[in-house]
Motif scaffolding. Sequence first.
Motif, mmCIF file in Angstrom:
data_model
loop_
_atom_site.group_PDB
_atom_site.id
_atom_site.type_symbol
_atom_site.label_atom_id
_atom_site.label_comp_id
_atom_site.label_asym_id
_atom_site.label_seq_id
_atom_site.Cartn_x
_atom_site.Cartn_y
_atom_site.Cartn_z
ATOM 1 N N GLN A 83 -6.048 0.204 15.034
ATOM 2 C CA GLN A 83 -5.689 0.479 13.647
ATOM 3 C C GLN A 83 -4.172 0.422 13.445
ATOM 4 O OE1 GLN A 83 -6.824 4.392 12.212
ATOM 5 N NE2 GLN A 83 -7.191 3.584 10.172
ATOM 6 N N MET A 84 -3.452 0.979 14.396
ATOM 7 C CA MET A 84 -1.994 0.967 14.288
ATOM 8 C C MET A 84 -1.445 -0.444 14.480
ATOM 9 S SD MET A 84 -1.047 3.972 13.444
ATOM 10 C CE MET A 84 -2.580 4.342 12.598
ATOM 11 N N ALA A 103 -2.960 -3.137 13.682
ATOM 12 C CA ALA A 103 -3.269 -3.826 12.421
ATOM 13 C C ALA A 103 -2.265 -3.446 11.342
ATOM 14 C CB ALA A 103 -4.678 -3.490 11.970
ATOM 15 N N ALA A 104 -1.718 -2.247 11.483
ATOM 16 C CA ALA A 104 -0.743 -1.792 10.493
ATOM 17 C C ALA A 104 0.666 -2.267 10.833
ATOM 18 C CB ALA A 104 -0.769 -0.275 10.381
ATOM 19 N N LEU A 121 8.006 8.318 11.837
ATOM 20 C CA LEU A 121 6.727 8.376 11.135
ATOM 21 C C LEU A 121 6.891 7.966 9.670
ATOM 22 C CD1 LEU A 121 5.137 11.663 12.526
ATOM 23 C CD2 LEU A 121 4.199 9.368 12.709
ATOM 24 N N ARG A 122 7.914 8.530 9.049
ATOM 25 C CA ARG A 122 8.141 8.198 7.641
ATOM 26 C C ARG A 122 8.535 6.754 7.464
ATOM 27 N NH1 ARG A 122 10.337 13.143 7.462
ATOM 28 N NH2 ARG A 122 9.067 14.744 6.437
ATOM 29 N N ARG A 174 5.476 4.718 7.745
ATOM 30 C CA ARG A 174 4.670 4.940 6.541
ATOM 31 C C ARG A 174 5.193 4.104 5.379
ATOM 32 N NH1 ARG A 174 2.647 7.390 1.909
ATOM 33 N NH2 ARG A 174 4.557 6.587 0.985
ATOM 34 N N ILE A 180 4.547 0.388 5.853
ATOM 35 C CA ILE A 180 3.153 0.033 5.595
ATOM 36 C C ILE A 180 2.867 0.036 4.096
ATOM 37 C CG2 ILE A 180 0.764 0.711 5.955
ATOM 38 C CD1 ILE A 180 1.620 1.886 8.642
ATOM 39 N N GLN A 181 3.402 1.028 3.413
ATOM 40 C CA GLN A 181 3.197 1.094 1.968
ATOM 41 C C GLN A 181 3.770 -0.150 1.297
ATOM 42 O OE1 GLN A 181 1.596 3.678 -0.095
ATOM 43 N NE2 GLN A 181 1.650 1.750 -1.214
ATOM 44 N N VAL A 200 1.473 -2.983 1.887
ATOM 45 C CA VAL A 200 0.304 -2.907 1.014
ATOM 46 C C VAL A 200 0.645 -3.468 -0.363
ATOM 47 C CG1 VAL A 200 -1.217 -1.349 -0.236
ATOM 48 C CG2 VAL A 200 -0.806 -0.992 2.192
ATOM 49 N N ASP A 210 2.980 -5.626 -1.106
ATOM 50 C CA ASP A 210 3.137 -7.076 -0.986
ATOM 51 C C ASP A 210 1.785 -7.770 -0.968
ATOM 52 O OD1 ASP A 210 5.821 -6.752 -0.934
ATOM 53 O OD2 ASP A 210 6.085 -7.219 1.195
ATOM 54 N N LEU A 211 0.888 -7.234 -0.171
ATOM 55 C CA LEU A 211 -0.436 -7.847 -0.062
ATOM 56 C C LEU A 211 -1.161 -7.800 -1.398
ATOM 57 C CD1 LEU A 211 -1.870 -6.794 3.401
ATOM 58 C CD2 LEU A 211 -0.738 -8.892 2.704
ATOM 59 N N GLN A 212 -1.011 -6.703 -2.083
ATOM 60 C CA GLN A 212 -1.675 -6.575 -3.377
ATOM 61 C C GLN A 212 -1.144 -7.618 -4.360
ATOM 62 O OE1 GLN A 212 -4.278 -4.256 -3.754
ATOM 63 N NE2 GLN A 212 -4.616 -5.736 -5.381
ATOM 64 N N ILE A 258 -7.514 -10.878 2.859
ATOM 65 C CA ILE A 258 -6.385 -10.057 2.430
ATOM 66 C C ILE A 258 -6.872 -8.704 1.925
ATOM 67 C CG2 ILE A 258 -4.496 -9.887 0.793
ATOM 68 C CD1 ILE A 258 -4.295 -12.940 0.885
ATOM 69 N N VAL A 317 -5.814 -5.092 3.265
ATOM 70 C CA VAL A 317 -5.293 -4.013 2.425
ATOM 71 C C VAL A 317 -6.042 -2.722 2.725
ATOM 72 C CG1 VAL A 317 -5.165 -3.152 0.059
ATOM 73 C CG2 VAL A 317 -4.451 -5.483 0.562
ATOM 74 N N LEU A 325 -4.945 -1.341 6.048
ATOM 75 C CA LEU A 325 -3.613 -0.745 5.956
ATOM 76 C C LEU A 325 -3.680 0.589 5.236
ATOM 77 C CD1 LEU A 325 -1.109 -3.650 5.233
ATOM 78 C CD2 LEU A 325 -1.686 -2.507 7.370
ATOM 79 N N ALA A 346 -4.897 3.160 7.628
ATOM 80 C CA ALA A 346 -3.827 3.516 8.569
ATOM 81 C C ALA A 346 -2.803 4.413 7.891
ATOM 82 C CB ALA A 346 -3.160 2.247 9.091
ATOM 83 N N LEU A 347 -2.518 4.081 6.654
ATOM 84 C CA LEU A 347 -1.559 4.857 5.881
ATOM 85 C C LEU A 347 -2.048 6.291 5.711
ATOM 86 C CD1 LEU A 347 1.097 4.237 4.527
ATOM 87 C CD2 LEU A 347 -0.123 3.602 2.462
ATOM 88 N N LEU A 386 -1.580 8.150 8.939
ATOM 89 C CA LEU A 386 -0.182 8.524 9.166
ATOM 90 C C LEU A 386 0.211 9.684 8.269
ATOM 91 C CD1 LEU A 386 1.996 5.328 9.708
ATOM 92 C CD2 LEU A 386 1.551 7.224 11.260
ATOM 93 N N ILE A 423 1.847 13.229 9.213
ATOM 94 C CA ILE A 423 3.121 13.652 8.624
ATOM 95 C C ILE A 423 2.978 15.021 7.985
ATOM 96 C CG2 ILE A 423 4.734 13.161 6.765
ATOM 97 C CD1 ILE A 423 4.409 10.197 7.401
#
Lengths: 125, 125
Positions: A62-63, A65-66, A93-94, A97, A100-101, A104, A106-108, B100, B104, B107, B110-111, B114, B118
Amino acid sequence: MTATAAAAERLIRIGEVARGAGVSVRAVRYYEQQGLLIAERSPSGQRLYRQDAIALIRFFQQMFAAGLTSRRITELLPCWDSGHTDAEQRAMLRAERDRIQAKVDDLQAALDRLDEVIAVTDTHP
Amino acid sequence: MTATAAAAERLIRIGEVARGAGVSVRAVRYYEQQGLLIAERSPSGQRLYRQDAIALIRFFQQMFAAGLTSRRITELLPCWDSGHTDAEQRAMLRAERDRIQAKVDDLQAALDRLDEVIAVTDTHP
DNA sequence: CTAAAACCTGACGTTGACGTCAGAGGCAAG
DNA sequence: CTTGCCTCTGACGTCAACGTCAGGTTTTAG
């Protein structure tokens, strides 16, 4: 039986771990090489894992993939194991995070663009 | 002035394109090598681009970020240029879209994981 | 006991989107 | 003219997470 002596847990070999986690045997060895997953050894040198190794590997996947590297995961593993973190680890960690956000988002955006094209090409054969 | 003769558009060289799109000169040459972006040539052999090459490269970047390969992008470029697609291309578009979307979701999972950590490590220093 | 299946340790190969270096031109300014 | 920046064509290097092959040992099934 006491808590410490509690479970003479059934140890499993690498093949079973790999199948359980849905990865290759090579991958499991690679994780050990990267310091992600330390296995016991049988007298003859074969790797022996506890059951929870499977869940751990799923977590690695999972990580990965992230977008985290194995190095980064090793640096953050203590946060899971012990729940204890220093300032540097919390910052990492932040950072992950946020990365990854951003990904997400960008992918969207890319997804929206593809959907536009799909809509056009469907009505416009 | 007619539509065809309309814009003796100012052509720009590779450096300006790269800066404009926020990529390296090497990257722009690579795109050409992969058949993504064909440039005119000056008499001396230098590449000359139209302004819209910059936007096109930004689009490539977005697709790369979404996990499409340059090969896939070349196969799908006609969908943008002409708006015309065959069945195979439409299938590829949907496949990429679904891939994609799945990414998403991964991700996001995973988010969430995390974020849990946190939250714990913040209240639990 | 024997053959198949699983495991071991190296060590080289793969993939994609470039980075980087070498050596050779091209182009506007002073 | 020359200085300095830009561009050109190869061609090898990079990184990450494995794949794959070779050659040998161990475990398991019959």
